[in-house]
Design a protein around this motif. Sequence first.
Motif, PDB file in Angstrom:
ATOM      1  N   LEU A 165       0.846  -1.206   0.000  1.00 16.00           N
ATOM      2  CA  LEU A 165       0.000   0.000   0.000  1.00 16.00           C
ATOM      3  C   LEU A 165       0.877   1.250   0.000  1.00 16.00           C
ATOM      4  CD1 LEU A 165      -2.727  -1.103   2.543  1.00 16.00           C
ATOM      5  CD2 LEU A 165      -3.088  -0.573   0.123  1.00 16.00           C
ATOM      6  N   ASP A 166       0.592   2.163  -0.918  1.00 14.65           N
ATOM      7  CA  ASP A 166       1.353   3.408  -1.042  1.00 14.65           C
ATOM      8  C   ASP A 166       0.423   4.568  -0.653  1.00 14.65           C
ATOM      9  OD1 ASP A 166       2.507   5.765  -1.974  1.00 14.65           O
ATOM     10  OD2 ASP A 166       3.420   4.780  -3.706  1.00 14.65           O
ATOM     11  N   PRO A 167       0.714   5.272   0.455  1.00 16.63           N
ATOM     12  CA  PRO A 167      -0.181   6.345   0.892  1.00 16.63           C
ATOM     13  C   PRO A 167       0.078   7.678   0.183  1.00 16.63           C
ATOM     14  CG  PRO A 167       1.640   6.150   2.422  1.00 16.63           C
ATOM     15  CD  PRO A 167       1.889   5.125   1.340  1.00 16.63           C
ATOM     16  N   THR A 233      -1.698  19.852  -6.051  1.00 17.44           N
ATOM     17  CA  THR A 233      -1.211  19.682  -7.427  1.00 17.44           C
ATOM     18  C   THR A 233      -0.492  18.350  -7.568  1.00 17.44           C
ATOM     19  OG1 THR A 233      -0.981  22.059  -7.790  1.00 17.44           O
ATOM     20  CG2 THR A 233       0.318  20.613  -9.218  1.00 17.44           C
ATOM     21  N   SER A 234      -0.837  17.620  -8.618  1.00 13.37           N
ATOM     22  CA  SER A 234      -0.086  16.426  -9.002  1.00 13.37           C
ATOM     23  C   SER A 234       0.648  16.776 -10.289  1.00 13.37           C
ATOM     24  CB  SER A 234      -1.030  15.249  -9.248  1.00 13.37           C
ATOM     25  OG  SER A 234      -1.647  14.866  -8.040  1.00 13.37           O
ATOM     26  N   GLY A 235       1.963  16.525 -10.317  1.00 13.19           N
ATOM     27  CA  GLY A 235       2.726  16.971 -11.487  1.00 13.19           C
ATOM     28  C   GLY A 235       3.748  15.946 -11.949  1.00 13.19           C
ATOM     29  N   GLU A 238       8.288  16.042 -10.384  1.00 10.14           N
ATOM     30  CA  GLU A 238       8.896  15.762  -9.082  1.00 10.14           C
ATOM     31  C   GLU A 238       9.807  14.552  -9.118  1.00 10.14           C
ATOM     32  OE1 GLU A 238       6.135  16.087  -5.893  1.00 10.14           O
ATOM     33  OE2 GLU A 238       6.156  18.264  -6.117  1.00 10.14           O
ATOM     34  N   ARG A 239       9.285  13.411  -9.432  1.00 13.82           N
ATOM     35  CA  ARG A 239      10.113  12.215  -9.581  1.00 13.82           C
ATOM     36  C   ARG A 239       9.892  11.715 -10.992  1.00 13.82           C
ATOM     37  NH1 ARG A 239       7.953   8.894  -4.873  1.00 13.82           N
ATOM     38  NH2 ARG A 239       6.630  10.684  -4.520  1.00 13.82           N
ATOM     39  N   TYR A 240      10.918  11.785 -11.824  1.00 19.54           N
ATOM     40  CA  TYR A 240      10.731  11.433 -13.231  1.00 19.54           C
ATOM     41  C   TYR A 240      12.065  11.126 -13.893  1.00 19.54           C
ATOM     42  CZ  TYR A 240      12.530  16.096 -14.313  1.00 19.54           C
ATOM     43  OH  TYR A 240      13.328  17.206 -14.407  1.00 19.54           O
ATOM     44  N   ALA A 249       7.000   9.940 -15.347  1.00 19.15           N
ATOM     45  CA  ALA A 249       6.936  10.509 -13.997  1.00 19.15           C
ATOM     46  C   ALA A 249       6.189   9.567 -13.052  1.00 19.15           C
ATOM     47  CB  ALA A 249       6.282  11.882 -14.039  1.00 19.15           C
ATOM     48  N   HIS A 250       6.152   9.970 -11.793  1.00 18.86           N
ATOM     49  CA  HIS A 250       5.781   9.060 -10.695  1.00 18.86           C
ATOM     50  C   HIS A 250       4.308   8.712 -10.553  1.00 18.86           C
ATOM     51  CE1 HIS A 250       4.572  12.427  -7.749  1.00 18.86           C
ATOM     52  NE2 HIS A 250       4.680  12.950  -8.949  1.00 18.86           N
ATOM     53  N   ILE A 251       3.435   9.281 -11.396  1.00 20.76           N
ATOM     54  CA  ILE A 251       2.018   8.918 -11.269  1.00 20.76           C
ATOM     55  C   ILE A 251       1.687   7.875 -12.350  1.00 20.76           C
ATOM     56  CG2 ILE A 251      -0.360   9.749 -11.269  1.00 20.76           C
ATOM     57  CD1 ILE A 251       0.848  12.424 -10.230  1.00 20.76           C
ATOM     58  N   LEU A 252       1.259   6.710 -11.872  1.00 25.43           N
ATOM     59  CA  LEU A 252       1.084   5.572 -12.769  1.00 25.43           C
ATOM     60  C   LEU A 252      -0.389   5.364 -13.102  1.00 25.43           C
ATOM     61  CD1 LEU A 252       3.501   3.143 -10.925  1.00 25.43           C
ATOM     62  CD2 LEU A 252       3.989   4.568 -12.903  1.00 25.43           C
ATOM     63  N   ASP A 253      -0.613   5.001 -14.355  1.00 30.67           N
ATOM     64  CA  ASP A 253      -1.966   4.644 -14.772  1.00 30.67           C
ATOM     65  C   ASP A 253      -2.148   3.156 -14.487  1.00 30.67           C
ATOM     66  OD1 ASP A 253      -4.279   3.879 -16.069  1.00 30.67           O
ATOM     67  OD2 ASP A 253      -3.995   5.302 -17.713  1.00 30.67           O
ATOM     68  N   SER A 280      -6.593  15.142  -7.282  1.00 35.67           N
ATOM     69  CA  SER A 280      -5.500  15.600  -8.161  1.00 35.67           C
ATOM     70  C   SER A 280      -4.776  14.385  -8.739  1.00 35.67           C
ATOM     71  CB  SER A 280      -4.552  16.571  -7.452  1.00 35.67           C
ATOM     72  OG  SER A 280      -3.811  15.923  -6.463  1.00 35.67           O
ATOM     73  N   THR A 281      -4.588  13.340  -7.945  1.00 39.71           N
ATOM     74  CA  THR A 281      -3.915  12.144  -8.472  1.00 39.71           C
ATOM     75  C   THR A 281      -4.838  11.394  -9.445  1.00 39.71           C
ATOM     76  OG1 THR A 281      -2.824  11.976  -6.323  1.00 39.71           O
ATOM     77  CG2 THR A 281      -2.579  10.107  -7.810  1.00 39.71           C
ATOM     78  N   ALA A 282      -6.097  11.191  -9.035  1.00 39.50           N
ATOM     79  CA  ALA A 282      -7.023  10.438  -9.905  1.00 39.50           C
ATOM     80  C   ALA A 282      -7.200  11.145 -11.248  1.00 39.50           C
ATOM     81  CB  ALA A 282      -8.370  10.276  -9.207  1.00 39.50           C
TER      82      ALA A 282
HETATM   83  P1  AMP Z   1       0.297  12.921  -5.685  1.00 37.87           P
HETATM   84  O1  AMP Z   1       1.545  13.754  -5.755  1.00 37.87           O
HETATM   85  O2  AMP Z   1      -0.638  13.274  -4.558  1.00 37.87           O
HETATM   86  O3  AMP Z   1      -0.415  12.866  -7.001  1.00 37.87           O
HETATM   87  O4  AMP Z   1       0.741  11.437  -5.326  1.00 37.87           O
HETATM   88  C1  AMP Z   1       1.610  10.734  -6.185  1.00 37.87           C
HETATM   89  C2  AMP Z   1       2.157   9.537  -5.474  1.00 37.87           C
HETATM   90  O5  AMP Z   1       1.107   8.552  -5.284  1.00 37.87           O
HETATM   91  C3  AMP Z   1       3.218   8.832  -6.287  1.00 37.87           C
HETATM   92  O6  AMP Z   1       4.508   9.328  -5.967  1.00 37.87           O
HETATM   93  C4  AMP Z   1       3.055   7.384  -5.890  1.00 37.87           C
HETATM   94  O7  AMP Z   1       3.705   7.143  -4.667  1.00 37.87           O
HETATM   95  C5  AMP Z   1       1.560   7.256  -5.675  1.00 37.87           C
HETATM   96  N1  AMP Z   1       0.825   6.916  -6.912  1.00 37.87           N
HETATM   97  C6  AMP Z   1       1.256   6.904  -8.199  1.00 37.87           C
HETATM   98  N2  AMP Z   1       0.261   6.592  -9.046  1.00 37.87           N
HETATM   99  C7  AMP Z   1      -0.840   6.390  -8.270  1.00 37.87           C
HETATM  100  C8  AMP Z   1      -2.201   6.029  -8.542  1.00 37.87           C
HETATM  101  N3  AMP Z   1      -2.648   5.840  -9.791  1.00 37.87           N
HETATM  102  N4  AMP Z   1      -3.039   5.894  -7.494  1.00 37.87           N
HETATM  103  C9  AMP Z   1      -2.614   6.088  -6.220  1.00 37.87           C
HETATM  104  N5  AMP Z   1      -1.355   6.423  -5.899  1.00 37.87           N
HETATM  105  C10 AMP Z   1      -0.481   6.586  -6.912  1.00 37.87           C
END
Ligand code: AMP
Length: 324
Positions: A165-167, A233-235, A238-240, A249-253, A280-282
Amino acid sequence: MSRASTGAVLWLLLAGATPTHGAVLERTGYVMGTMLSVVIDSPDSALAARALDTAFALTSRLDCLLSNYRPDSELSRIGREAPAPVSLSPLTLDFLSRTLSWCDRSAGALDPTVGTLVHAWGFDSEHPARPEANVLDSASRLCGYRKVRLDTTAQTASMPCGFNLDPGATGKGYALAVVDRALLGMGVTRWNADFGGQLFCRGTDSLLIPVRHPRSDTTALAWLTFALGSVSTSGDYERYFDEGGKRYAHILDPRTKSPVQGRASVTVYAPDAFDADALSTALFVLGPQAAGRLLEQAGAGALFAEWNGETLELIIVGAWPSAR
Ligand code: AMP
Ligand code: MG
Protein backbone atom coordinates in the motif's frame (compact mmCIF):
# COMPACT_ATOMS: atom_id res chain seq x y z
CA MET A 1 8.17 22.47 -4.76
CA SER A 2 11.16 24.71 -5.47
CA ARG A 3 12.63 27.13 -2.95
CA ALA A 4 11.47 30.20 -4.88
CA SER A 5 7.86 29.15 -5.17
CA THR A 6 7.66 27.82 -1.59
CA GLY A 7 8.87 31.19 -0.39
CA ALA A 8 6.23 32.94 -2.44
CA VAL A 9 3.47 30.72 -1.10
CA LEU A 10 4.54 31.17 2.50
CA TRP A 11 4.81 34.91 2.12
CA LEU A 12 1.32 35.03 0.68
CA LEU A 13 -0.04 32.80 3.41
CA LEU A 14 1.45 34.98 6.10
CA ALA A 15 0.25 38.15 4.41
CA GLY A 16 -3.24 36.67 4.19
CA ALA A 17 -3.16 35.73 7.86
CA THR A 18 -2.73 39.28 9.12
CA PRO A 19 -4.59 39.15 12.43
CA THR A 20 -7.98 40.80 12.44
CA HIS A 21 -8.58 40.25 16.12
CA GLY A 22 -5.65 38.65 17.93
CA ALA A 23 -2.39 36.75 17.67
CA VAL A 24 -0.94 34.92 14.68
CA LEU A 25 1.37 32.02 15.52
CA GLU A 26 3.32 30.08 12.91
CA ARG A 27 5.43 26.92 13.04
CA THR A 28 7.32 25.03 10.35
CA GLY A 29 8.67 21.50 10.71
CA TYR A 30 9.59 18.35 8.80
CA VAL A 31 6.91 15.68 8.95
CA MET A 32 5.64 12.89 6.65
CA GLY A 33 8.77 13.32 4.54
CA THR A 34 8.14 16.97 3.71
CA MET A 35 7.83 20.48 5.18
CA LEU A 36 4.68 21.48 7.03
CA SER A 37 3.98 25.15 7.84
CA VAL A 38 0.95 26.01 9.94
CA VAL A 39 -0.39 29.50 10.70
CA ILE A 40 -3.03 29.92 13.43
CA ASP A 41 -4.93 33.18 13.79
CA SER A 42 -6.80 33.36 17.09
CA PRO A 43 -7.77 35.99 19.64
CA ASP A 44 -6.52 33.58 22.32
CA SER A 45 -2.75 33.10 22.06
CA ALA A 46 -2.77 30.13 24.48
CA LEU A 47 -5.35 28.42 22.23
CA ALA A 48 -3.23 29.22 19.16
CA ALA A 49 -0.19 27.60 20.80
CA ARG A 50 -2.21 24.49 21.71
CA ALA A 51 -3.56 24.36 18.17
CA LEU A 52 -0.03 24.37 16.72
CA ASP A 53 0.95 21.54 19.08
CA THR A 54 -2.14 19.60 18.03
CA ALA A 55 -1.45 20.07 14.30
CA PHE A 56 2.10 18.75 14.61
CA ALA A 57 1.22 15.94 17.04
CA LEU A 58 -1.55 14.69 14.74
CA THR A 59 0.56 14.78 11.57
CA SER A 60 3.41 12.96 13.35
CA ARG A 61 0.95 10.34 14.60
CA LEU A 62 -0.38 9.88 11.06
CA ASP A 63 3.19 9.50 9.80
CA CYS A 64 3.70 6.63 12.29
CA LEU A 65 0.43 4.99 11.21
CA LEU A 66 0.60 5.44 7.44
CA SER A 67 4.20 5.79 6.25
CA ASN A 68 5.36 3.17 3.76
CA TYR A 69 8.95 4.07 4.70
CA ARG A 70 8.31 2.75 8.24
CA PRO A 71 8.10 -1.06 8.33
CA ASP A 72 6.18 -0.88 11.62
CA SER A 73 3.45 1.52 10.41
CA GLU A 74 -0.04 0.00 10.38
CA LEU A 75 -0.18 0.45 6.61
CA SER A 76 3.15 -1.38 6.09
CA ARG A 77 2.06 -4.16 8.43
CA ILE A 78 -0.96 -4.93 6.23
CA GLY A 79 1.57 -5.86 3.53
CA ARG A 80 4.12 -7.51 5.80
CA GLU A 81 1.60 -9.69 7.63
CA ALA A 82 -0.46 -10.52 4.52
CA PRO A 83 -2.73 -12.31 4.05
CA ALA A 84 -3.57 -12.12 7.79
CA PRO A 85 -5.91 -9.33 8.90
CA VAL A 86 -4.20 -6.51 10.79
CA SER A 87 -5.98 -4.57 13.56
CA LEU A 88 -6.16 -0.88 12.73
CA SER A 89 -6.59 2.27 14.75
CA PRO A 90 -9.63 4.40 13.84
CA LEU A 91 -7.47 6.89 11.89
CA THR A 92 -5.91 4.23 9.63
CA LEU A 93 -9.30 2.63 9.11
CA ASP A 94 -10.83 5.99 8.18
CA PHE A 95 -7.88 6.81 5.86
CA LEU A 96 -8.25 3.50 4.02
CA SER A 97 -11.99 3.68 3.80
CA ARG A 98 -11.94 7.23 2.37
CA THR A 99 -9.13 6.29 -0.05
CA LEU A 100 -10.93 3.15 -1.26
CA SER A 101 -14.09 5.18 -1.77
CA TRP A 102 -12.26 7.44 -4.28
CA CYS A 103 -10.74 4.32 -5.89
CA ASP A 104 -14.28 3.13 -6.62
CA ARG A 105 -15.54 6.53 -7.73
CA SER A 106 -12.57 7.00 -10.08
CA ALA A 107 -13.00 3.48 -11.53
CA GLY A 108 -9.58 2.49 -10.22
CA ALA A 109 -7.60 5.49 -11.52
CA LEU A 110 -6.69 6.07 -7.88
CA ASP A 111 -5.26 2.84 -6.51
CA PRO A 112 -2.95 2.74 -3.46
CA THR A 113 -1.91 -0.83 -4.31
CA VAL A 114 0.25 0.63 -7.13
CA GLY A 115 2.99 0.48 -4.46
CA THR A 116 4.46 -2.63 -6.11
CA LEU A 117 4.47 -0.93 -9.53
CA VAL A 118 5.97 2.28 -8.09
CA HIS A 119 8.78 0.09 -6.77
CA ALA A 120 9.21 -1.75 -10.11
CA TRP A 121 9.66 1.62 -11.88
CA GLY A 122 12.05 2.76 -9.14
CA PHE A 123 10.04 5.87 -8.28
CA ASP A 124 10.67 5.11 -4.61
CA SER A 125 14.43 5.37 -5.27
CA GLU A 126 16.96 7.91 -6.53
CA HIS A 127 17.21 6.17 -9.92
CA PRO A 128 13.86 5.47 -11.55
CA ALA A 129 14.07 3.51 -14.81
CA ARG A 130 11.90 1.49 -17.16
CA PRO A 131 11.58 -2.03 -15.73
CA GLU A 132 12.11 -5.19 -17.79
CA ALA A 133 8.82 -6.50 -19.21
CA ASN A 134 8.85 -9.58 -16.96
CA VAL A 135 9.41 -7.43 -13.83
CA LEU A 136 6.51 -5.17 -14.80
CA ASP A 137 4.37 -8.19 -15.52
CA SER A 138 5.02 -9.76 -12.12
CA ALA A 139 4.46 -6.43 -10.35
CA SER A 140 1.18 -5.81 -12.15
CA ARG A 141 -0.18 -9.10 -10.81
CA LEU A 142 0.36 -7.75 -7.29
CA CYS A 143 -1.93 -4.73 -7.70
CA GLY A 144 -5.64 -4.09 -7.54
CA TYR A 145 -7.42 -2.16 -4.80
CA ARG A 146 -10.44 -4.47 -4.96
CA LYS A 147 -8.34 -7.14 -3.26
CA VAL A 148 -7.93 -4.97 -0.15
CA ARG A 149 -10.44 -6.19 2.44
CA LEU A 150 -11.52 -3.64 5.00
CA ASP A 151 -13.62 -4.94 7.89
CA THR A 152 -15.01 -1.90 9.65
CA THR A 153 -16.75 -4.03 12.31
CA ALA A 154 -13.63 -5.99 13.28
CA GLN A 155 -11.50 -2.89 12.52
CA THR A 156 -9.02 -4.84 10.40
CA ALA A 157 -7.60 -4.84 6.88
CA SER A 158 -6.01 -7.58 4.84
CA MET A 159 -4.72 -8.12 1.31
CA PRO A 160 -2.90 -10.81 -0.68
CA CYS A 161 0.81 -11.59 -0.14
CA GLY A 162 3.14 -9.39 -2.16
CA PHE A 163 0.73 -6.42 -2.26
CA ASN A 164 2.00 -3.03 -1.11
CA LEU A 165 0.00 0.00 0.00
CA ASP A 166 1.35 3.41 -1.04
CA PRO A 167 -0.18 6.34 0.89
CA GLY A 168 1.52 8.95 -1.35
CA ALA A 169 -1.56 10.07 -3.25
CA THR A 170 -3.80 10.84 -0.27
CA GLY A 171 -1.70 11.01 2.92
CA LYS A 172 -1.03 14.75 3.10
CA GLY A 173 -4.59 15.66 2.20
CA TYR A 174 -5.90 13.27 4.81
CA ALA A 175 -3.63 14.79 7.45
CA LEU A 176 -4.83 18.32 6.61
CA ALA A 177 -8.47 17.19 6.82
CA VAL A 178 -7.87 15.49 10.19
CA VAL A 179 -6.09 18.55 11.58
CA ASP A 180 -8.91 20.81 10.38
CA ARG A 181 -11.50 18.67 12.17
CA ALA A 182 -9.45 18.72 15.38
CA LEU A 183 -8.81 22.48 15.27
CA LEU A 184 -12.47 23.22 14.60
CA GLY A 185 -13.29 21.08 17.66
CA MET A 186 -10.95 23.29 19.68
CA GLY A 187 -12.67 26.43 18.43
CA VAL A 188 -10.02 27.52 15.90
CA THR A 189 -11.78 28.99 12.87
CA ARG A 190 -8.92 30.85 11.17
CA TRP A 191 -5.87 28.88 10.15
CA ASN A 192 -3.93 27.86 7.09
CA ALA A 193 -1.16 25.50 6.13
CA ASP A 194 1.31 24.60 3.41
CA PHE A 195 2.02 20.87 3.53
CA GLY A 196 4.69 20.10 0.96
CA GLY A 197 2.89 22.27 -1.59
CA GLN A 198 -0.68 21.30 -0.69
CA LEU A 199 -2.37 24.35 0.78
CA PHE A 200 -5.30 24.58 3.15
CA CYS A 201 -7.13 27.70 4.33
CA ARG A 202 -9.98 28.21 6.72
CA GLY A 203 -11.24 31.70 7.41
CA THR A 204 -8.33 33.61 5.91
CA ASP A 205 -9.94 35.52 3.06
CA SER A 206 -8.30 37.69 0.41
CA LEU A 207 -5.48 35.18 0.11
CA LEU A 208 -3.91 35.00 -3.34
CA ILE A 209 -2.57 31.53 -4.02
CA PRO A 210 -0.20 30.75 -6.89
CA VAL A 211 -0.48 27.50 -8.83
CA ARG A 212 2.95 26.07 -9.51
CA HIS A 213 3.98 26.24 -13.17
CA PRO A 214 5.07 22.74 -14.26
CA ARG A 215 7.81 24.10 -16.55
CA SER A 216 8.97 27.26 -14.73
CA ASP A 217 10.12 28.07 -11.21
CA THR A 218 9.74 31.81 -11.68
CA THR A 219 6.17 32.26 -12.92
CA ALA A 220 2.83 31.04 -11.58
CA LEU A 221 0.58 29.03 -13.86
CA ALA A 222 -2.54 30.69 -12.39
CA TRP A 223 -3.82 32.41 -9.25
CA LEU A 224 -6.58 31.32 -6.93
CA THR A 225 -8.49 32.81 -4.08
CA PHE A 226 -10.83 31.19 -1.56
CA ALA A 227 -11.64 31.44 2.14
CA LEU A 228 -12.18 27.73 2.82
CA GLY A 229 -10.61 24.73 1.17
CA SER A 230 -7.47 23.18 -0.17
CA VAL A 231 -5.38 23.15 -3.33
CA SER A 232 -3.40 20.08 -4.35
CA THR A 233 -1.21 19.68 -7.43
CA SER A 234 -0.09 16.43 -9.00
CA GLY A 235 2.73 16.97 -11.49
CA ASP A 236 5.25 15.26 -13.73
CA TYR A 237 8.18 17.35 -12.44
CA GLU A 238 8.90 15.76 -9.08
CA ARG A 239 10.11 12.21 -9.58
CA TYR A 240 10.73 11.43 -13.23
CA PHE A 241 13.18 10.47 -15.95
CA ASP A 242 13.24 11.47 -19.62
CA GLU A 243 13.87 8.84 -22.28
CA GLY A 244 13.42 8.88 -26.05
CA GLY A 245 11.85 12.35 -25.93
CA LYS A 246 9.22 11.22 -23.43
CA ARG A 247 8.80 11.98 -19.75
CA TYR A 248 8.15 9.14 -17.33
CA ALA A 249 6.94 10.51 -14.00
CA HIS A 250 5.78 9.06 -10.69
CA ILE A 251 2.02 8.92 -11.27
CA LEU A 252 1.08 5.57 -12.77
CA ASP A 253 -1.97 4.64 -14.77
CA PRO A 254 -3.14 1.40 -13.15
CA ARG A 255 -4.66 0.35 -16.52
CA THR A 256 -1.37 0.52 -18.44
CA LYS A 257 0.91 -0.08 -15.40
CA SER A 258 3.01 2.81 -16.72
CA PRO A 259 3.51 6.53 -16.09
CA VAL A 260 0.74 8.77 -17.46
CA GLN A 261 1.68 10.52 -20.73
CA GLY A 262 0.64 13.91 -22.15
CA ARG A 263 -0.07 15.72 -18.90
CA ALA A 264 2.28 18.06 -16.99
CA SER A 265 0.10 18.87 -13.98
CA VAL A 266 -3.37 18.84 -12.51
CA THR A 267 -4.29 21.26 -9.74
CA VAL A 268 -7.49 20.64 -7.82
CA TYR A 269 -9.31 23.01 -5.50
CA ALA A 270 -11.81 21.32 -3.16
CA PRO A 271 -13.47 22.41 0.10
CA ASP A 272 -12.06 19.25 1.74
CA ALA A 273 -8.28 18.66 1.75
CA PHE A 274 -8.59 14.88 1.40
CA ASP A 275 -10.79 15.22 -1.68
CA ALA A 276 -8.36 17.72 -3.25
CA ASP A 277 -5.42 15.31 -2.82
CA ALA A 278 -7.29 12.19 -3.98
CA LEU A 279 -8.75 14.01 -6.98
CA SER A 280 -5.50 15.60 -8.16
CA THR A 281 -3.91 12.14 -8.47
CA ALA A 282 -7.02 10.44 -9.90
CA LEU A 283 -7.57 13.21 -12.47
CA PHE A 284 -3.90 13.20 -13.45
CA VAL A 285 -4.61 9.63 -14.59
CA LEU A 286 -8.08 10.22 -16.06
CA GLY A 287 -7.69 13.58 -17.83
CA PRO A 288 -10.14 16.46 -18.31
CA GLN A 289 -12.87 14.58 -20.23
CA ALA A 290 -13.75 12.37 -17.27
CA ALA A 291 -13.25 15.09 -14.65
CA GLY A 292 -16.62 16.91 -14.48
CA ARG A 293 -18.63 14.17 -12.78
CA LEU A 294 -15.95 13.46 -10.16
CA LEU A 295 -15.29 17.11 -9.37
CA GLU A 296 -19.00 17.75 -8.93
CA GLN A 297 -19.18 15.10 -6.18
CA ALA A 298 -16.67 17.10 -4.14
CA GLY A 299 -17.76 20.67 -5.04
CA ALA A 300 -14.32 20.92 -6.64
CA GLY A 301 -12.61 22.43 -9.67
CA ALA A 302 -9.46 21.54 -11.61
CA LEU A 303 -6.86 23.16 -13.82
CA PHE A 304 -5.23 20.73 -16.26
CA ALA A 305 -1.90 21.54 -17.93
CA GLU A 306 -1.78 19.22 -20.93
CA TRP A 307 1.70 18.74 -22.44
CA ASN A 308 2.50 17.64 -25.98
CA GLY A 309 6.27 17.75 -25.48
CA GLU A 310 6.52 21.40 -26.54
CA THR A 311 3.55 23.44 -25.38
CA LEU A 312 1.11 23.49 -22.51
CA GLU A 313 -2.64 23.67 -23.02
CA LEU A 314 -4.63 24.84 -19.99
CA ILE A 315 -8.11 23.41 -19.39
CA ILE A 316 -10.40 24.38 -16.49
CA VAL A 317 -13.17 22.02 -15.34
CA GLY A 318 -15.73 22.47 -12.54
CA ALA A 319 -15.81 24.96 -9.67
CA TRP A 320 -12.40 26.60 -10.11
CA PRO A 321 -11.97 29.63 -7.78
CA SER A 322 -9.97 31.79 -10.16
CA ALA A 323 -8.56 35.08 -8.82
CA ARG A 324 -9.70 37.78 -11.25
P1 AMP B 1 0.30 12.92 -5.69
O1 AMP B 1 1.54 13.75 -5.76
O2 AMP B 1 -0.64 13.27 -4.56
O3 AMP B 1 -0.41 12.87 -7.00
O4 AMP B 1 0.74 11.44 -5.33
C1 AMP B 1 1.61 10.73 -6.19
C2 AMP B 1 2.16 9.54 -5.47
O5 AMP B 1 1.11 8.55 -5.28
C3 AMP B 1 3.22 8.83 -6.29
O6 AMP B 1 4.51 9.33 -5.97
C4 AMP B 1 3.05 7.38 -5.89
O7 AMP B 1 3.71 7.14 -4.67
C5 AMP B 1 1.56 7.26 -5.68
N1 AMP B 1 0.83 6.92 -6.91
C6 AMP B 1 1.26 6.90 -8.20
N2 AMP B 1 0.26 6.59 -9.05
C7 AMP B 1 -0.84 6.39 -8.27
C8 AMP B 1 -2.20 6.03 -8.54
N3 AMP B 1 -2.65 5.84 -9.79
N4 AMP B 1 -3.04 5.89 -7.49
C9 AMP B 1 -2.61 6.09 -6.22
N5 AMP B 1 -1.35 6.42 -5.90
C10 AMP B 1 -0.48 6.59 -6.91
MG1 MG C 1 -2.79 13.36 -4.49
